[in-house]
Scaffold this motif. Structure first.
Motif, PDB file in Angstrom:
ATOM      1  N   GLY A  85      -3.117 -10.038   8.490  1.00 52.36           N
ATOM      2  CA  GLY A  85      -4.294  -8.715   8.247  1.00 52.36           C
ATOM      3  C   GLY A  85      -3.472  -7.924   7.057  1.00 52.36           C
ATOM      4  N   GLU A  86      -2.413  -8.174   6.083  1.00 52.86           N
ATOM      5  CA  GLU A  86      -2.156  -7.951   5.453  1.00 52.86           C
ATOM      6  C   GLU A  86      -2.602  -8.950   4.037  1.00 52.86           C
ATOM      7  N   ARG A  87      -2.935 -10.365   4.254  1.00 55.49           N
ATOM      8  CA  ARG A  87      -3.475 -10.792   2.907  1.00 55.49           C
ATOM      9  C   ARG A  87      -5.073 -10.505   2.779  1.00 55.49           C
ATOM     10  N   LEU A  88      -5.706 -10.033   4.524  1.00 62.24           N
ATOM     11  CA  LEU A  88      -7.210  -9.765   4.162  1.00 62.24           C
ATOM     12  C   LEU A  88      -6.983  -7.975   3.729  1.00 62.24           C
ATOM     13  N   GLY A  89      -6.140  -7.768   3.317  1.00 65.86           N
ATOM     14  CA  GLY A  89      -5.835  -6.350   3.248  1.00 65.86           C
ATOM     15  C   GLY A  89      -5.766  -6.303   1.665  1.00 65.86           C
ATOM     16  N   ASP A  90      -5.122  -7.362   0.855  1.00 66.87           N
ATOM     17  CA  ASP A  90      -5.297  -7.881  -0.776  1.00 66.87           C
ATOM     18  C   ASP A  90      -6.200  -8.220  -1.311  1.00 66.87           C
ATOM     19  N   LEU A  91      -6.371  -9.435  -0.372  1.00 66.40           N
ATOM     20  CA  LEU A  91      -8.311  -9.572  -0.753  1.00 66.40           C
ATOM     21  C   LEU A  91      -9.074  -8.438  -0.723  1.00 66.40           C
TER      22      LEU A  91
END
Length: 314
Positions: A226-232
């Motif tokens: 979820g954090e990486r998808l938020g960064d993306l």
């Protein structure tokens, strides 16, 4: 109290309790946002997302209430989206600088960052933010008064079915978004995958005492995804800003390095997100929640009946 459903207690009461706690905390963050908007708005929106995840989990038990309240808190989050996004874009610049220290060593991202800070100050210091906070506060306070109208099935079998169905719907949504993100790779597909992953992570917390297998490792993996998808998502938002004609981030000579680093970051994040999401959501949603439904029935059946249900049974 905790963001977790206690199977020893009636489902209606537990959901009312958790919803009241999350909206109460959102109101506290809204109050703090008047003086410290940067982090307070982010924390408020996180509480609203938690409340909406809870409503999605129990939607089939009281569709009218859950749909109405979910839309209410979606609208509230929308009121705060602009000011929060302004801060998120600055954080994206800082992440790019940390990820590509050699390329950004000569302050090649400095001019864009300065413009984003100026934009953030305009949004945070204007009358518009105060109006948004006031409207959001009023909506949340009204929502608190409606919580007692929620009525869910408290009998073990029906309550277990409600929880299993809510978890299953979110897993289906995640799997569908994963398929589209893998085949099309559009920004909206990854955004849908992010929302489903975030909701599933919250469901794992809510169902911690009912989930059939140890969830610590899965919860950690879902949170990281979820954090990486938020960064993306932030990278894709910034790339979209570079492509509009009005050039809100500055002239091309100031944004050339930014565009290059955004493309590199996007490629890396998409690849890693797809791989990890496939591990988490590649299984059949029906199979994934079958054990949940069975264990929830057993655990809820072992709990004391609500007073009204016990009276009816006698």
């Amino acid at each position: 109290m905790s963001f977790r459903i206690d199977p020893r207690l009636p489902l209606t009461g537990e959901v009312r309790r958790i919803l009241a706690e999350e909206i109460g905390k959102a109101l506290a963050h809204l109050d703090a946002a008047r003086s410290r908007p940067e982090q307070a708005l982010h924390k408020c929106r996180k509480r609203l997302k938690s409340a909406r995840a809870l409503l999605r989990l129990v939607r089939s038990g009281d569709e009218t209430f859950c749909e109405t309240e979910n839309q209410c808190y979606r609208n509230v989050a929308g009121l705060l989206a602009g000011p929060r996004e302004a801060t998120a874009l600055i954080e994206t610049i800082d992440r790019l600088a940390a990820s590509f220290p050699k390329e950004s060593a000569n302050d090649g991202l400095g001019a864009v960052r300065d413009r984003l800070i100026a934009r953030q100050h305009e949004l945070h210091e204007g009358a518009g933010l105060e109006a948004a906070i006031a409207a959001a506060t009023a909506a949340c306070e009204e929502g608190l008064h409606r919580i007692d109208t929620l009525a869910l099935p408290d009998q073990p079998e029906q309550a277990a079915d409600v929880l299993a169905e809510g978890a299953r719907v979110t897993l289906r949504r995640a799997r569908k978004a994963l398929g589209k993100a893998g085949s099309r790779g559009a920004a909206n597909d990854f955004h849908d995958l992010r929302k489903a992953a975030k909701t599933h992570g919250m469901h794992l917390s809510l169902l911690g005492r009912l989930w059939p297998t140890p969830i610590k490792a899965r919860r950690k993996a879902v949170d990281e995804l979820g954090e990486r998808l938020g960064d993306l998502h932030d990278v894709l938002v910034m790339r979209a800003l570079l492509e509009v004609d009005v050039r809100p981030l500055g002239p091309s000579e100031d944004t050339k390095l930014l565009g290059k680093l955004l493309k590199r970051s996007e490629k890396h994040l998409k690849k890693s997100c797809l791989a990890d999401a496939a591990e988490l959501f590649g299984d059949s949603p029906k199979r994934s929640t079958r054990k949940l439904a069975r264990k929830a029935r057993d655990d809820l059946a072992a709990a004391p009946l609500p007073e009204d249900a016990a009276a009816t049974a006698s």
